[in-house]
Design a protein around this motif. Structure first.
Motif, PDB file in Angstrom:
ATOM      1  N   THR A  89       1.000  -1.119   0.140  1.00 18.66           N
ATOM      2  CA  THR A  89       0.322   0.200  -0.037  1.00 18.66           C
ATOM      3  C   THR A  89       0.251   1.155  -0.221  1.00 18.66           C
ATOM      4  O   THR A  89       0.602   2.265  -0.784  1.00 18.66           O
ATOM      5  N   ALA A  90       2.185   1.385   0.579  1.00 15.20           N
ATOM      6  CA  ALA A  90       2.427   2.333   1.067  1.00 15.20           C
ATOM      7  C   ALA A  90       3.129   1.958  -0.438  1.00 15.20           C
ATOM      8  O   ALA A  90       3.174   3.785  -1.152  1.00 15.20           O
ATOM      9  N   LEU A  91       3.983   1.919  -1.176  1.00 14.10           N
ATOM     10  CA  LEU A  91       4.567   1.402  -2.232  1.00 14.10           C
ATOM     11  C   LEU A  91       4.146   1.991  -3.409  1.00 14.10           C
ATOM     12  O   LEU A  91       4.316   2.975  -3.724  1.00 14.10           O
ATOM     13  N   ALA A  92       2.887   1.490  -3.604  1.00 12.74           N
ATOM     14  CA  ALA A  92       1.294   2.100  -4.873  1.00 12.74           C
ATOM     15  C   ALA A  92       1.824   3.299  -4.280  1.00 12.74           C
ATOM     16  O   ALA A  92       1.399   3.589  -4.992  1.00 12.74           O
ATOM     17  N   ALA A  93       1.527   4.118  -3.255  1.00  9.87           N
ATOM     18  CA  ALA A  93       1.762   5.087  -3.311  1.00  9.87           C
ATOM     19  C   ALA A  93       2.565   6.829  -3.960  1.00  9.87           C
ATOM     20  O   ALA A  93       2.757   7.321  -4.058  1.00  9.87           O
ATOM     21  N   GLN A  94       3.929   5.853  -3.537  1.00  9.51           N
ATOM     22  CA  GLN A  94       5.233   5.874  -4.289  1.00  9.51           C
ATOM     23  C   GLN A  94       5.899   5.857  -5.561  1.00  9.51           C
ATOM     24  O   GLN A  94       6.770   6.711  -5.511  1.00  9.51           O
ATOM     25  N   ILE A  95       5.531   4.944  -6.088  1.00  7.16           N
ATOM     26  CA  ILE A  95       5.924   4.346  -6.773  1.00  7.16           C
ATOM     27  C   ILE A  95       5.659   4.860  -8.524  1.00  7.16           C
ATOM     28  O   ILE A  95       4.259   5.652  -8.213  1.00  7.16           O
ATOM     29  N   THR A  96       6.937   5.681  -9.028  1.00  9.11           N
ATOM     30  CA  THR A  96       6.702   6.274  -9.835  1.00  9.11           C
ATOM     31  C   THR A  96       6.903   6.325 -10.910  1.00  9.11           C
ATOM     32  O   THR A  96       7.393   7.044 -12.815  1.00  9.11           O
ATOM     33  N   THR A  97       8.241   5.094 -11.320  1.00 10.49           N
ATOM     34  CA  THR A  97       8.452   4.795 -12.253  1.00 10.49           C
ATOM     35  C   THR A  97       7.986   3.193 -12.381  1.00 10.49           C
ATOM     36  O   THR A  97       7.497   2.520 -11.543  1.00 10.49           O
ATOM     37  N   PRO A  98       8.203   1.850 -13.755  1.00  8.72           N
ATOM     38  CA  PRO A  98       7.774   0.880 -13.995  1.00  8.72           C
ATOM     39  C   PRO A  98       8.747   0.342 -12.799  1.00  8.72           C
ATOM     40  O   PRO A  98       9.544   0.270 -12.398  1.00  8.72           O
ATOM     41  N   THR A  99       7.835  -0.631 -12.226  1.00 12.47           N
ATOM     42  CA  THR A  99       8.186  -1.501 -11.356  1.00 12.47           C
ATOM     43  C   THR A  99       7.426  -2.774 -11.204  1.00 12.47           C
ATOM     44  O   THR A  99       6.893  -3.021 -11.688  1.00 12.47           O
ATOM     45  N   ALA A 100       8.143  -3.470 -10.790  1.00  9.36           N
ATOM     46  CA  ALA A 100       8.067  -5.321 -10.895  1.00  9.36           C
ATOM     47  C   ALA A 100       8.249  -5.628  -9.366  1.00  9.36           C
ATOM     48  O   ALA A 100       9.363  -5.638  -8.553  1.00  9.36           O
ATOM     49  N   ILE A 101       7.778  -6.702  -8.655  1.00  3.22           N
ATOM     50  CA  ILE A 101       7.582  -6.872  -7.829  1.00  3.22           C
ATOM     51  C   ILE A 101       7.136  -8.668  -7.532  1.00  3.22           C
ATOM     52  O   ILE A 101       6.203  -9.171  -7.841  1.00  3.22           O
ATOM     53  N   CYS A 102       7.925  -9.173  -6.810  1.00  3.24           N
ATOM     54  CA  CYS A 102       8.296 -10.629  -6.975  1.00  3.24           C
ATOM     55  C   CYS A 102       8.136 -11.400  -5.318  1.00  3.24           C
ATOM     56  O   CYS A 102       8.641 -10.376  -4.484  1.00  3.24           O
ATOM     57  N   PRO A 152      -9.460 -11.821  -5.961  1.00  2.00           N
ATOM     58  CA  PRO A 152      -8.375 -12.432  -5.614  1.00  2.00           C
ATOM     59  C   PRO A 152      -8.341 -13.466  -6.395  1.00  2.00           C
ATOM     60  O   PRO A 152      -8.934 -13.822  -7.053  1.00  2.00           O
ATOM     61  N   GLN A 153      -6.756 -13.512  -7.538  1.00  2.00           N
ATOM     62  CA  GLN A 153      -6.480 -14.887  -8.827  1.00  2.00           C
ATOM     63  C   GLN A 153      -5.734 -15.631  -7.897  1.00  2.00           C
ATOM     64  O   GLN A 153      -4.892 -15.397  -6.753  1.00  2.00           O
ATOM     65  N   HIS A 154      -6.456 -17.077  -7.895  1.00  2.00           N
ATOM     66  CA  HIS A 154      -6.122 -18.309  -7.548  1.00  2.00           C
ATOM     67  C   HIS A 154      -4.641 -18.052  -8.512  1.00  2.00           C
ATOM     68  O   HIS A 154      -4.630 -18.586  -9.637  1.00  2.00           O
ATOM     69  N   LEU A 155      -3.215 -18.823  -7.535  1.00  2.00           N
ATOM     70  CA  LEU A 155      -1.837 -19.101  -8.976  1.00  2.00           C
ATOM     71  C   LEU A 155      -2.017 -19.951  -8.343  1.00  2.00           C
ATOM     72  O   LEU A 155      -1.409 -20.887  -7.504  1.00  2.00           O
ATOM     73  N   GLU A 156      -1.515 -20.748  -9.739  1.00  2.00           N
ATOM     74  CA  GLU A 156      -1.049 -22.563  -9.574  1.00  2.00           C
ATOM     75  C   GLU A 156       0.627 -22.189  -9.414  1.00  2.00           C
ATOM     76  O   GLU A 156       1.404 -21.103 -10.011  1.00  2.00           O
ATOM     77  N   PRO A 157       1.717 -23.109  -8.747  1.00  2.00           N
ATOM     78  CA  PRO A 157       3.199 -23.238  -9.285  1.00  2.00           C
ATOM     79  C   PRO A 157       3.678 -23.066 -10.569  1.00  2.00           C
ATOM     80  O   PRO A 157       2.805 -23.032 -11.476  1.00  2.00           O
ATOM     81  N   ALA A 158       3.846 -21.564 -11.160  1.00  2.00           N
ATOM     82  CA  ALA A 158       4.782 -21.415 -11.865  1.00  2.00           C
ATOM     83  C   ALA A 158       4.242 -20.600 -12.975  1.00  2.00           C
ATOM     84  O   ALA A 158       4.068 -19.252 -13.246  1.00  2.00           O
ATOM     85  N   ASP A 159       2.654 -19.673 -12.071  1.00  2.00           N
ATOM     86  CA  ASP A 159       2.091 -19.086 -12.876  1.00  2.00           C
ATOM     87  C   ASP A 159       2.691 -17.433 -12.015  1.00  2.00           C
ATOM     88  O   ASP A 159       2.940 -17.672 -11.303  1.00  2.00           O
ATOM     89  N   SER A 160       1.768 -16.804 -12.936  1.00  2.00           N
ATOM     90  CA  SER A 160       2.950 -14.662 -12.681  1.00  2.00           C
ATOM     91  C   SER A 160       0.955 -14.149 -12.721  1.00  2.00           C
ATOM     92  O   SER A 160       0.212 -14.622 -13.513  1.00  2.00           O
ATOM     93  N   LEU A 161       1.260 -13.315 -11.688  1.00  2.00           N
ATOM     94  CA  LEU A 161       0.130 -11.560 -11.537  1.00  2.00           C
ATOM     95  C   LEU A 161       0.569 -10.841 -12.135  1.00  2.00           C
ATOM     96  O   LEU A 161       1.828  -9.644 -11.126  1.00  2.00           O
ATOM     97  N   VAL A 162       0.499  -9.770 -13.004  1.00  2.00           N
ATOM     98  CA  VAL A 162       0.828  -8.876 -13.411  1.00  2.00           C
ATOM     99  C   VAL A 162      -0.171  -7.551 -13.150  1.00  2.00           C
ATOM    100  O   VAL A 162      -2.323  -8.208 -13.398  1.00  2.00           O
ATOM    101  N   VAL A 163      -0.260  -6.353 -12.200  1.00  2.00           N
ATOM    102  CA  VAL A 163      -0.928  -5.664 -11.906  1.00  2.00           C
ATOM    103  C   VAL A 163      -0.446  -4.080 -12.204  1.00  2.00           C
ATOM    104  O   VAL A 163       0.520  -3.548 -11.906  1.00  2.00           O
ATOM    105  N   HIS A 164      -0.892  -3.204 -13.627  1.00  2.00           N
ATOM    106  CA  HIS A 164      -0.785  -2.439 -13.442  1.00  2.00           C
ATOM    107  C   HIS A 164      -1.658  -1.245 -13.380  1.00  2.00           C
ATOM    108  O   HIS A 164      -2.958  -1.151 -12.885  1.00  2.00           O
ATOM    109  N   LEU A 165      -0.909  -0.202 -11.694  1.00  2.00           N
ATOM    110  CA  LEU A 165      -1.863   0.830 -11.185  1.00  2.00           C
ATOM    111  C   LEU A 165      -1.368   2.192 -11.699  1.00  2.00           C
ATOM    112  O   LEU A 165      -0.033   2.446 -12.612  1.00  2.00           O
TER     113      LEU A 165
END
Length: 70
Positions: A26-39, A57-70
């Motif tokens: 939540t804190a990062l989402a308010a501060q980020i001003t450049t493209p950012t990846a979180i793993c 919320p998306q259920h993920l299987e092993p090796a799946d990924s989730l991309v959220v664009h803010l």
């Protein structure tokens, strides 16, 4: 490119403080001003998705990924 480690997104942090990752994302989402990846790992994702306001919320299987664009 800069790589930063965020301990709040780890499974260990989730065990110690279940809201640590959600608070940090939540804190990062308010501060980020450049493209950012979180793993992170699947056990941490439900709290992060909720903190970002993802209503179903998306259920993920092993090796799946989730991309959220803010």
């Amino acid at each position: 490119m800069t790589l930063e480690v965020e301990p709040g997104f780890s499974e260990h942090a989730l065990e110690v403080n279940p809201t640590a990752g959600a608070n940090r994302i939540t804190a990062l989402a308010a501060q980020i001003t450049t493209p950012t990846a979180i793993c992170t790992h699947r056990p941490v994702l439900p709290g992060l998705q909720a903190a970002l306001g993802i209503a179903e919320p998306q259920h993920l299987e092993p090796a799946d990924s989730l991309v959220v664009h803010l």
